[in-house]
Design a protein around this motif. Structure first.
Motif, mmCIF file in Angstrom:
data_model
loop_
_atom_site.group_PDB
_atom_site.id
_atom_site.type_symbol
_atom_site.label_atom_id
_atom_site.label_comp_id
_atom_site.label_asym_id
_atom_site.label_seq_id
_atom_site.Cartn_x
_atom_site.Cartn_y
_atom_site.Cartn_z
ATOM 1 N N ALA A 1 7.841 -1.070 -16.051
ATOM 2 C CA ALA A 1 7.775 0.333 -16.470
ATOM 3 C C ALA A 1 7.736 1.169 -15.826
ATOM 4 C CB ALA A 1 6.675 0.252 -17.601
ATOM 5 N N TYR A 2 8.794 1.660 -15.424
ATOM 6 C CA TYR A 2 9.031 2.640 -14.693
ATOM 7 C C TYR A 2 9.819 4.292 -14.874
ATOM 8 C CZ TYR A 2 9.908 5.822 -9.807
ATOM 9 O OH TYR A 2 10.215 6.768 -9.070
ATOM 10 N N MET A 3 9.258 4.898 -14.646
ATOM 11 C CA MET A 3 10.201 6.365 -14.673
ATOM 12 C C MET A 3 9.819 7.444 -13.341
ATOM 13 S SD MET A 3 8.010 8.831 -18.388
ATOM 14 C CE MET A 3 7.756 7.086 -19.181
ATOM 15 N N THR A 4 10.622 8.890 -12.946
ATOM 16 C CA THR A 4 10.074 8.990 -11.739
ATOM 17 C C THR A 4 9.480 10.652 -12.518
ATOM 18 O OG1 THR A 4 11.911 11.280 -13.088
ATOM 19 C CG2 THR A 4 13.160 9.031 -11.300
ATOM 20 N N ASP A 5 8.797 10.900 -11.570
ATOM 21 C CA ASP A 5 7.669 11.783 -11.621
ATOM 22 C C ASP A 5 8.069 13.086 -12.232
ATOM 23 O OD1 ASP A 5 6.348 10.538 -9.688
ATOM 24 O OD2 ASP A 5 6.564 12.107 -8.361
ATOM 25 N N ASP A 6 9.342 13.314 -12.252
ATOM 26 C CA ASP A 6 9.720 15.055 -13.068
ATOM 27 C C ASP A 6 9.753 14.587 -14.592
ATOM 28 O OD1 ASP A 6 10.112 16.537 -10.510
ATOM 29 O OD2 ASP A 6 12.105 16.159 -10.749
ATOM 30 N N TYR A 7 10.181 12.968 -15.039
ATOM 31 C CA TYR A 7 9.864 12.337 -16.603
ATOM 32 C C TYR A 7 8.717 12.518 -16.915
ATOM 33 C CZ TYR A 7 14.336 10.993 -18.809
ATOM 34 O OH TYR A 7 15.107 10.980 -19.813
ATOM 35 N N TRP A 8 7.951 11.549 -15.528
ATOM 36 C CA TRP A 8 6.615 12.099 -15.960
ATOM 37 C C TRP A 8 5.661 12.959 -16.126
ATOM 38 C CZ3 TRP A 8 3.788 7.546 -18.001
ATOM 39 C CH2 TRP A 8 2.434 7.716 -17.969
ATOM 40 N N HIS B 1 6.606 1.908 -35.855
ATOM 41 C CA HIS B 1 8.138 1.682 -36.693
ATOM 42 C C HIS B 1 6.793 -0.036 -36.878
ATOM 43 C CE1 HIS B 1 11.020 3.649 -37.592
ATOM 44 N NE2 HIS B 1 11.335 3.978 -35.998
ATOM 45 N N HIS B 2 6.445 0.004 -36.239
ATOM 46 C CA HIS B 2 5.292 -1.263 -36.646
ATOM 47 C C HIS B 2 3.942 -0.751 -36.053
ATOM 48 C CE1 HIS B 2 4.009 -6.051 -37.216
ATOM 49 N NE2 HIS B 2 4.006 -5.416 -35.153
ATOM 50 N N LYS B 3 2.774 -0.918 -37.091
ATOM 51 C CA LYS B 3 1.510 -0.680 -36.760
ATOM 52 C C LYS B 3 0.737 -1.474 -35.898
ATOM 53 C CE LYS B 3 2.442 3.748 -38.190
ATOM 54 N NZ LYS B 3 2.388 4.545 -37.249
ATOM 55 N N ALA B 4 -0.182 -1.691 -34.925
ATOM 56 C CA ALA B 4 -0.448 -2.321 -34.483
ATOM 57 C C ALA B 4 -1.808 -1.924 -32.887
ATOM 58 C CB ALA B 4 0.587 -3.501 -33.973
ATOM 59 N N ASP B 5 -1.849 -2.653 -32.433
ATOM 60 C CA ASP B 5 -2.924 -1.891 -31.305
ATOM 61 C C ASP B 5 -1.879 -2.340 -30.101
ATOM 62 O OD1 ASP B 5 -5.256 -1.379 -30.063
ATOM 63 O OD2 ASP B 5 -5.614 -3.298 -29.569
ATOM 64 N N TRP B 6 -1.474 -0.619 -30.162
ATOM 65 C CA TRP B 6 -0.175 -1.214 -28.924
ATOM 66 C C TRP B 6 -0.353 -0.559 -27.988
ATOM 67 C CZ3 TRP B 6 4.078 -3.256 -28.684
ATOM 68 C CH2 TRP B 6 4.802 -3.926 -29.838
ATOM 69 N N LYS B 7 -0.690 -0.591 -26.922
ATOM 70 C CA LYS B 7 -1.251 0.595 -25.423
ATOM 71 C C LYS B 7 -0.272 0.497 -24.502
ATOM 72 C CE LYS B 7 -5.734 -2.117 -25.211
ATOM 73 N NZ LYS B 7 -5.311 -2.787 -26.911
ATOM 74 N N ASN B 8 -0.012 1.476 -24.081
ATOM 75 C CA ASN B 8 1.070 2.060 -23.142
ATOM 76 C C ASN B 8 0.519 1.713 -21.149
ATOM 77 O OD1 ASN B 8 1.944 4.839 -24.566
ATOM 78 N ND2 ASN B 8 -0.100 5.638 -23.682
ATOM 79 N N ILE B 9 1.664 0.669 -21.058
ATOM 80 C CA ILE B 9 2.308 0.241 -19.785
ATOM 81 C C ILE B 9 2.073 1.317 -18.848
ATOM 82 C CG2 ILE B 9 3.118 -0.997 -18.303
ATOM 83 C CD1 ILE B 9 4.472 -2.269 -20.894
ATOM 84 N N PRO B 10 0.888 1.259 -17.924
ATOM 85 C CA PRO B 10 1.554 2.434 -16.787
ATOM 86 C C PRO B 10 2.143 2.416 -15.874
ATOM 87 C CG PRO B 10 -0.690 0.970 -16.909
ATOM 88 C CD PRO B 10 0.049 0.312 -17.684
ATOM 89 N N ASN B 11 2.621 3.702 -15.719
ATOM 90 C CA ASN B 11 3.901 3.809 -15.117
ATOM 91 C C ASN B 11 3.871 3.313 -13.509
ATOM 92 O OD1 ASN B 11 6.572 4.983 -14.380
ATOM 93 N ND2 ASN B 11 5.616 6.749 -13.607
ATOM 94 N N GLY B 12 5.115 2.597 -12.920
ATOM 95 C CA GLY B 12 5.627 2.072 -12.159
ATOM 96 C C GLY B 12 4.280 0.629 -12.007
ATOM 97 N N THR B 13 4.229 -0.376 -12.825
ATOM 98 C CA THR B 13 4.188 -1.707 -13.124
ATOM 99 C C THR B 13 5.180 -2.309 -13.615
ATOM 100 O OG1 THR B 13 2.437 -0.750 -14.316
ATOM 101 C CG2 THR B 13 2.227 -3.179 -15.198
ATOM 102 N N ALA B 14 5.139 -3.874 -12.700
ATOM 103 C CA ALA B 14 5.929 -4.700 -12.913
ATOM 104 C C ALA B 14 4.581 -5.953 -13.556
ATOM 105 C CB ALA B 14 7.073 -5.238 -11.894
ATOM 106 N N LEU B 15 5.357 -6.590 -14.417
ATOM 107 C CA LEU B 15 5.097 -8.261 -15.036
ATOM 108 C C LEU B 15 5.782 -9.015 -14.456
ATOM 109 C CD1 LEU B 15 4.206 -6.267 -18.735
ATOM 110 C CD2 LEU B 15 2.898 -6.319 -16.925
ATOM 111 N N LEU B 16 4.818 -9.738 -13.928
ATOM 112 C CA LEU B 16 5.344 -11.545 -14.156
ATOM 113 C C LEU B 16 5.161 -12.059 -14.843
ATOM 114 C CD1 LEU B 16 7.695 -13.168 -12.093
ATOM 115 C CD2 LEU B 16 5.850 -13.550 -10.612
#
Length: 267
Positions: free
Chosen positions: A204-211, A240-255
């Motif tokens: 999950a990554y976006m540039t600073d300008d985008y962020w 479109h799907h109501k649930a306990d969604w959470k934002n992933i911090p920018n600059g995160t990788a998940l293995l």
């Protein structure tokens, strides 16, 4: 209203198929009706093809279509049928809104590669990358990839450069990908190993300008859902799907492996 860049809709999910099905339906609705995109450009659809890879109960199914997911009833019904038969599944799916590369089936994701180093993978990405720099780093011929997308070019780079799908190697090459982002480097990759095992890597990554731009950030951020089903998805799925969604911090990788999830800094 002119849209200078687009960000496709993606979903990674693992768990019982019956739990993934509602997320797959929300993914389809997100491709058909994306208010976050509409706020930026007046366009609300991701209609330039869709595809998925489903690893389930010892089998793998890879599907791509040049049709929009919400206009491909037969293809989507096939995915639903597979999910309903699955006790334990891993799903990657992608709905394209083209930015680079030709329209048509070739550039529809996920892309599939088998490497010379004894592993296979499926790759999907949303955002825009510096395609010319990828070609240079991989020592490809630019003319060969003239009509391919930047996402295809990066996945081909991975096939050439990635030595093994292990943490240090993954961070090295995906951090490079993030450094080449013009907008975002949101990715999901499913690796199949010779022993039949699998692992996934999500960024999950976006540039600073985008962020810093509220409209861009809302459109491009990734969200996650944890429970019987673990999922990472484009932001529109929360509508479109109501649930306990959470934002992933920018600059995160998940293995991600069958044994758990490790969160890593990207870059």
């Amino acid at each position: 209203m002119i849209e200078v860049d687009t960000v496709c809709r993606i979903l990674f999910a693992m768990g019982p198929g019956e739990g993934i099905e509602p997320l797959a339906r929300a993914f389809m609705k997100s491709a058909e009706n994306d208010p976050y995109r509409a706020r930026r450009s007046g366009k609300s659809q991701h209609r330039d093809g869709w595809g998925y890879v489903l690893l389930s109960d010892g089998s793998v199914h890879h599907y791509r279509s040049a049709r929009a997911v919400f206009e491909d009833g037969k293809g989507f019904s096939g995915l639903v049928g597979l999910l309903r038969e699955s006790d334990n599944a891993v799903l990657l799916t992608h709905a394209r809104a083209s930015s680079q590369g030709s329209l048509g089936l070739f550039n529809v994701q996920p892309f599939a590669f088998s490497t010379r180093r004894g592993f296979s993978f499926w790759f999907l990405h949303n955002g825009d990358l510096d395609k010319e720099k990828i070609i240079e780093l991989a020592e490809f011929e630019g003319e060969d990839l003239r009509d391919t997308s930047d996402s295809y070019a990066f996945s081909a780079y991975l096939c050439r450069a990635l030595q093994r799908p292990e943490k240090e190697e993954l961070l090295k090459h995906y951090s490079l990908g993030a450094s080449l982002a013009k907008t975002t480097f949101n990715t999901a990759t499913l690796f199949l190993l010779p022993d039949g095992g699998w692992r996934a890597f999500v960024t999950a990554y976006m540039t600073d300008d985008y962020w810093k731009n509220d409209l861009h950030r809302d459109y491009a951020r990734l969200i996650e859902l944890d429970g019987d089903v673990f999922a990472v998805a484009s932001s529109t799925l929360e509508l479109h799907h109501k649930a306990d969604w959470k934002n992933i911090p920018n600059g995160t990788a998940l293995l991600i492996t069958p044994g758990g999830i490790e969160r890593l800094p990207l870059g």
